[in-house]
Design a protein around this motif. Structure first.
Motif, PDB file in Angstrom:
ATOM      1  N   UNK A  11     143.853 160.064  47.115  1.00 13.76           N
ATOM      2  CA  UNK A  11     142.622 160.073  47.913  1.00 13.76           C
ATOM      3  C   UNK A  11     142.924 159.846  49.384  1.00 13.76           C
ATOM      4  N   UNK A  21     147.751 150.472  35.792  1.00 14.47           N
ATOM      5  CA  UNK A  21     147.762 150.133  37.215  1.00 14.47           C
ATOM      6  C   UNK A  21     148.358 151.279  38.032  1.00 14.47           C
ATOM      7  N   UNK A  38     148.594 154.441  37.251  1.00 14.17           N
ATOM      8  CA  UNK A  38     147.740 155.632  37.250  1.00 14.17           C
ATOM      9  C   UNK A  38     146.603 155.499  38.255  1.00 14.17           C
ATOM     10  N   UNK A  39     145.995 154.296  38.290  1.00 17.31           N
ATOM     11  CA  UNK A  39     144.906 154.077  39.240  1.00 17.31           C
ATOM     12  C   UNK A  39     145.418 154.170  40.667  1.00 17.31           C
ATOM     13  N   UNK A  40     146.562 153.523  40.893  1.00 15.68           N
ATOM     14  CA  UNK A  40     147.112 153.490  42.243  1.00 15.68           C
ATOM     15  C   UNK A  40     147.463 154.890  42.731  1.00 15.68           C
ATOM     16  N   UNK A  41     147.966 155.728  41.803  1.00 17.10           N
ATOM     17  CA  UNK A  41     148.288 157.100  42.184  1.00 17.10           C
ATOM     18  C   UNK A  41     147.032 157.816  42.677  1.00 17.10           C
ATOM     19  N   UNK A  42     145.910 157.584  41.957  1.00 17.68           N
ATOM     20  CA  UNK A  42     144.653 158.213  42.366  1.00 17.68           C
ATOM     21  C   UNK A  42     144.275 157.779  43.773  1.00 17.68           C
ATOM     22  N   UNK A  43     144.396 156.466  44.022  1.00 12.91           N
ATOM     23  CA  UNK A  43     144.013 155.945  45.329  1.00 12.91           C
ATOM     24  C   UNK A  43     144.886 156.557  46.427  1.00 12.91           C
TER      25      UNK A  43
END
Lengths: 174, 124, 625
Positions: free
Chosen positions: B61, B51, B53-58
């Protein structure tokens, strides 16, 4: 007189704090986003699993209700909820949008071949980024929306038998 | 005279400092303020979970898109609730933010009155 | 077998405690008094011995892996190293409660022993109150949190101890903390006894001084070790998370510190009696409140014990009884005391210290319980985390540091000396040094600058105090100097650490390199190892410093523990006096890529040493006596 006022104030404050502590014992300690309903979902534009075309929120506006289900072949609770998803499709006639979360195409297709395909639409979210826009924080998770794209209900974790009844109640109420 | 001199130095120094740029990066600051919902008491900066890792990407962005800190927090609060930020929003939680200072002020007043009262009783 | 022994002993201990309470009442009733204090010393000695034996019984259960005891079954495993079998005893709720009771009993006995010859009425009242506390916790242990409950049939193997609890720092920091905040129970009891028996003023201060000091020292040390544990074991590179559990240990510390200073006023000037009593009552009350917050599981924390609302309820009832009892006694017995303050005197400055302490305490208390209130009252969950505490507390630390430097030199009653020269000189010196740091190394935010200036000021001021006293051959009490210096250094190094840390997050494959500031990180290899109780993927990283051509090898691990099956990320940390290198890795979506978090954290070692210095100051004073 002044002293009495002070004492009363202290006693009331202390009692209030202790009372709140007492009430808090009954609260659930785990946080989830189940209560965050009544909001419209964000616009989205996602490729289907086969990659032929894109699905957007507009495609869901024709349905009275749609269930958006986030799943992956590597997630074992997803396996557990799968039979209920199939029941939802067959018995309740609810259309399900499956969002394949951080998965490999081949594994996802194998998974569906093995357990059956309950989805009317399948899109993929390889990076997981799109799922954040739906407020997903772990899979499986499912969101029930109406034709105005408003979230009616959220299911955190695998769909269970009780959830099936709940969904059928919501569908009948219309 | 010394004292005045000291304070002159002090304030010129302060003034000079106002132009110092904040070196902590926006990205790290945001990461530290977002709670990893599936962890126990960790921010996404501290967590290795899927979670986070995904949130960091978002978040990365959205920073690229030029969104401000507040816009990013608002976006996440709308999706996940107030629980997701470690710094409670001021408008909804002003009691929390003001209470410590009210207490500090009250304490100061009590202290001041105490000293003043004692001094008076002494001079009387 | 052990289970029955344990239960029987707890039961006997309850009877013993009841008998101490009974005899205390008899003693306090003059007509029925036909025995001396000696009897209580004897009874307390039995109580202490018995509590210790109960504790050792449980340890034996862990050592011999007697899985018929539920607590052992849940928290141990035959394959655990012996050391962690033993420390597992207090790594869980029931066992730690037993430790808690041991501290209560020990302090009760020692207080009795040290004050045998003093005012007997005060002494026995203290013992009476303390034994009510002991009774409360013994009943809690026996009825609700029994460490000797049986599992039928006896399991063949235990469930194992949570891997993050398998750490030497964790093994010792809870006992230290318990000596700290459970130790504060004795001056809670003494305060109530003082109100009832009328032993007040500086005489009372002399009775509790030592105990405040002891509990404060251990609390300081315990908090430090807890922080070291979090740094090494939780593996996020931080050492203080403003987590509810950490806050619960910090809150009593602030009251203890305030008390430590006010007791001096009470002793030397016979003033502030009511305030000292309030602080005494508050310390233990806050300790129990903290325990309630932690053990009931109503707060989400890194360190949560297994949640059980019935435990929370018991502690809450206990807490309520304690608070209302204390308030009632206080209202009934407290006499208004008169005092004369001069604006510029040590008393005033100590009050100012208390004012700051109260602010820190209040802020942390509000921040910690605020989420509970929003949830109960408005049904919304809110997180109050590090940004809140940093923003509210740090600016106030600045005047506090300045005060801390100047205050100890002010004399009692009324001060007429003029230190302006010294103050301005040292302020200029601090600003100068700060500017050097600022210009030659790195720019910082305004608050950071002020923090560093004020902490430098405290350091220099304290040092100059020391030297001037040395010159004049009036040897100051070193304990104050050491503690204040320690605090100044602590804030100074935290300030530097905060501003000069390098932190970089990136994804990398085996064989690749990555340059971060003046470091070059080589991901050399990846190996699989198998240990007694876990399997691990170990990465080997060579970190080259481009400036001085130093090279370090770091090997972070991803561990899979077998009992219970858990995945943990072990950071690899290279500690130097000037800085730590810190590296963690995690796999990304089962691919070849690894997410690396690399940090250079300056002066970590100095932070620990400064914190330990603070408590050393306290210990110096204890041993001087």
């Amino acid at each position: 007189m002044k002293i009495n006022f002070k004492i009363t104030l202290v006693l009331i404050t202390v009692s209030f704090i202790l009372f709140v502590f007492f009430l808090s014992l009954g609260q659930k300690s785990q946080y989830d986003t189940r209560d965050l309903i009544g909001k419209k979902i964000d616009n989205f534009n996602l490729k289907t699993l086969e990659g032929e075309k894109n699905i957007t929120e507009v495609d869901l506006m024709d349905n009275e209700y749609t269930l958006i289900n986030f799943w992956a072949s590597w997630c074992s609770p997803c396996r557990a909820e799968h039979k209920y998803l199939i029941k939802i499709k067959n018995n309740l006639g609810l259309k399900i949008l499956g969002v394949n979360f951080k998965d490999k195409n081949k594994n996802a297709i194998d998974f569906l071949n093995e357990l059956g395909n309950p989805y009317s639409y399948i899109v993929k979210d390889n990076s997981g980024k799109h799922s954040i826009k739906f407020g997903v924080y772990g899979i499986p998770e499912s969101i029930l929306i109406n034709k105005d794209l408003i979230v009616v209900k959220k299911f955190i974790g695998p769909i269970k038998k009780e959830d099936l009844e709940l969904i059928s109640k919501i569908l009948k109420n219309l | 005279m010394r004292l005045i001199y000291t304070f002159l130095i002090f304030f010129s120094f302060l003034f000079f400092n106002l132009f110092a740029k904040d070196i902590s990066t926006k990205e790290a600051e945001i990461f530290k303020n977002i709670r990893c919902l599936i962890c126990q008491g960790q921010s996404i900066a501290d967590s290795n979970s899927e979670f986070s890792q995904t949130l960091k990407l978002v978040v990365k962005d959205q920073i690229k898109e030029g969104k401000s800190k507040e816009e990013i927090y608002d976006f996440l609060i709308e999706k996940y609730g107030e629980w997701i930020v470690y710094k409670p929003t001021f408008s909804k939680n002003f009691i929390l933010w003001l209470l410590p200072y009210i207490f500090l002020l009250l304490g100061g007043i009590v202290l001041f009155l105490l000293i003043k009262k004692r001094e008076n009783t002494k001079t009387n | 077998m052990l289970s029955n022994t344990g239960n029987t002993l707890i039961f006997i201990n309850i009877i013993l405690t009841l008998s101490i309470i009974y005899f205390s009442f008899q003693f306090l009733n003059k007509e029925k008094r036909n025995f001396g204090v000696k009897k209580f010393v004897e009874l307390s000695l039995y109580q202490t011995t018995l509590s210790l034996i109960i504790f050792f019984t449980l340890i034996l259960g862990f050592v011999f892996s007697d899985f018929s005891i539920e607590n052992v079954y849940r928290n141990s495993h035959t394959l655990k190293p012996l050391f962690y079998k033993i420390t597992g005893t207090w790594g869980n709720h029931e066992g730690s409660l037993l430790l808690w009771i041991n501290v209560l009993v020990f302090f009760s006995y020692l207080f009795l022993l040290f004050n045998k010859k003093s005012n007997h009425i005060f002494l026995i009242y203290t013992l009476l109150i303390q034994n009510f506390l002991i009774l409360g916790f013994l009943l809690f242990l026996f009825v609700n949190s029994n460490p000797f409950s049986l599992v039928v049939p006896k399991p063949l193997e235990g469930l194992g101890l949570n891997p993050i609890l398998q750490d030497p720092a964790l093994a010792i920091h809870p006992p230290l903390l318990y000596v700290g905040f459970v130790g504060s129970s004795i001056y809670f009891s003494a305060a109530v006894a003082s109100l009832i028996s009328g032993l007040t003023g500086s005489e009372f201060a002399k009775k509790i001084k030592l105990w405040v000091l002891i509990s404060w020292c251990f609390q300081t040390l315990g908090i430090t070790l807890g922080s070291i544990w979090a740094y090494y074991e939780l593996g996020w590179g931080g050492f203080w998370f403003w987590d509810p559990v950490e806050n619960s240990s910090l809150m009593p510390w602030f009251v203890m510190t305030a008390l430590l200073h006010s007791v001096m006023v009470l002793e030397k000037r016979n003033m502030l009696y009511s305030w000292v009593i309030i602080l005494c009552l508050m310390t233990f009350t806050l300790s129990v409140t903290g325990t309630f917050l932690v053990r009931s599981g109503i707060l989400n924390s890194v360190h949560t014990f297994a949640n059980d609302p019935s435990r929370g309820l018991y502690i809450l009832v206990f807490l309520s009884v304690m608070i209302f009892f204390a308030i009632t006694i206080f209202i009934k017995k407290n006499k208004k005391d008169h005092y004369i303050f001069s604006g510029y005197s040590k008393e005033t400055f100590i009050l100012a210290n208390n004012w700051f302490m109260a602010f820190f305490l209040f802020t942390i208390l509000v921040g910690t319980v605020y989420p509970i209130f929003t949830e109960v009252l408005t049904q919304t969950k809110v997180s109050v985390g590090p940004p809140f505490y940093n923003i509210t507390i740090i600016p106030i630390v600045i005047p506090f540091l300045l005060l801390m430097a100047i205050a100890p030199n002010i004399s009692w009653i009324k001060d007429r000396t003029n230190n302006l020269k010294k103050i301005s000189f040292l302020i200029i010196l601090s600003i100068l040094i700060n500017s050097i740091i600022f210009h030659f190394f790195k720019s910082m935010s305004l608050i950071s600058n002020l923090i560093i200036i004020s902490s430098l000021f405290l350091i220099f001021y304290t040092l100059s105090d020391f030297f001037s006293s040395y010159k004049k051959k009036i040897y100051l009490v070193p304990s104050r100097i050491v503690s204040h210096l320690g605090f100044g250094l602590l804030i100074f190094f935290i300030g530097l650490n905060h501003n000069f840390s390098i932190e970089k997050d990136f994804n990398i494959k085996v064989g690749e390199k990555k340059s971060v500031e003046n470091f070059l990180i080589n991901f050399e290899s990846l190996n699989l190892i198998e240990k007694e109780n876990y399997k691990a993927i170990v990465g080997t990283f060579r970190v080259d410093n481009k400036k001085n051509l130093n090279s370090n090898t770091l090997s972070p691990e991803i561990r899979i523990y077998s009992q219970p099956e858990t995945l943990t990320y072990e950071a690899s940390i290279r500690t130097r006096l000037s800085h730590d290198l810190y590296l963690t890795m995690s796999n990304i979506n089962r691919t070849e890529l690894y997410n690396i978090k690399f940090q250079k954290k300056p002066f970590m070692m100095m932070i620990w040493l400064s914190a330990i210095l603070i408590s050393i100051g306290g210990f110096l004073r204890i041993f001087k006596k």
